[in-house]
Write a protein that holds these residues in place. Structure first.
Motif: not given
Length: 213
Positions: A131-138
């Protein structure tokens, strides 16, 4: 006993109020009416029912919470994830980890945060790192926070890459996480971030470097 009949009231508003009252009482007999309310067509009622079930912290209620984590309504799914983490049931982490792939980013954010508070959350460390590559920084931010809370040292370099993220809160969180992990392998990344334009980021970087010894 006075409150229980109102959970089946025709008015959704009354049902919500009754479930809120039951949640505060935390009585085991509230489980059955709360489970019944999980089938209500109104998402607001189902959210309150999830709250009642989560507050009871009963192992037998975990299957209902796992089911609610797949509810058609995203707000219900978020409530279920938080309730699963609050319950601290050993079997809850798997359901929370599955929510890291939810189509709605606020649900993924809640799941990433909840794993840091969940017993057995470390079992989902690989999913959190992803998830460190998720498109949402939140979502990324909450994943970083949970990885630090779970002491997942293997995530240090992946976290360090967020020290150059355009969002200051991300850089600040990454620096704090690296300090908590005492990640000496990330020293070079932290030193490059020592002159960050944001004062709070610089403060966290200095603290993180001090933790490396």
């Amino acid at each position: 006993d006075v409150i229980l009949p109102f959970v089946a009231h025709p008015s959704a508003f009354v049902k919500e109020a009754a479930l809120r009252a039951l949640k505060e009482l935390r009585r085991p007999e509230a489980l059955k009416p709360a489970l019944d309310a999980m089938r209500d067509p109104k998402a607001a009622v189902r959210i309150q029912a999830v709250g009642v079930i989560g507050f009871l912290k009963l192992e037998e209620s975990v299957p209902a919470l796992r089911s609610a984590a797949s509810d058609s309504d995203a707000t219900v799914r978020r409530a279920a994830i938080n309730a699963l983490a609050f319950s601290q049931a050993p079997s809850s982490s798997e359901a929370i980890a599955r929510a890291l792939d939810d189509a709605e980013w606020p649900v993924r954010e809640s799941a990433a945060e909840a794993l840091g508070r969940s017993r057995g959350g470390v079992s989902a460390k690989d999913a959190l790192i992803a998830r460190l590559d998720d498109e949402f920084w939140q979502v990324r931010l909450k994943a970083i926070r949970s990885l630090a809370a779970l002491k997942v040292r293997a995530a240090a370099i992946a976290i360090a890459h967020s020290l150059t993220h355009p969002e200051p809160n991300m850089r600040k969180e990454a620096a704090a996480a690296l300090g908590e992990l005492k990640a000496g392998e990330a020293r070079a990344y932290l030193e490059k971030a020592a002159d960050d334009i944001d004062a709070d980021v610089r403060k966290n970087v200095r603290w993180a470097l001090s933790q490396l010894g």
